[in-house]
Write an enzyme that holds these catalytic residues in place. Sequence first.
Site: not given
Length: 168
Positions: A8-9, A52, A74, A129, A139
């Site tokens: 995740d970024g 990302e 994501d 999320h 995250d």
Amino acid sequence: MKVTIYTDGAARGNPDGPGGYGAVVQFVDTKGTLHEREYSAGYKKTTNNRMELMAAIAGLEALIKPCQVELVSDSKYLVDAFQKDWINGWQKKNWKKADGGAVKNVDLWKRLLAAMKPHQVQFVWVKGHDGHPENERCDRLATAAADGEDLLEDTGAFSTQEETVEKK
């Protein structure tokens, strides 16, 4: 060896605030023991998309031998580039999109392709999320890195595609 990389970024004030990435690399050894490593870093001024990409790069660059990799993200930007085969079109068109515009983040796309080279990589998209434990973990790593101290310089952020291509 089969490996799963979750990524995740995050970026604060996207597109020109601080950002960070988080990656979790998991594999099960021959004895059935789960092994995990976390990777994260923060940058002074960057974009969410760059973070990302950096998360995927960090996870892949951490592998020390060829692996079968399931890379879970994501980021539709990252996953669709491979699942919809945008990446090959971009390369064939010298890093131009179908509309003729320049592909952003060419420096990181090239680095990602190099990191993927020894591996068999399958990209999997998960909704962000949405309670996915490893995605939520990444995250937290990414946002903590973005909010941290001693942030790195993202030297490729905000350079033009032409400048990046010329630096081959």
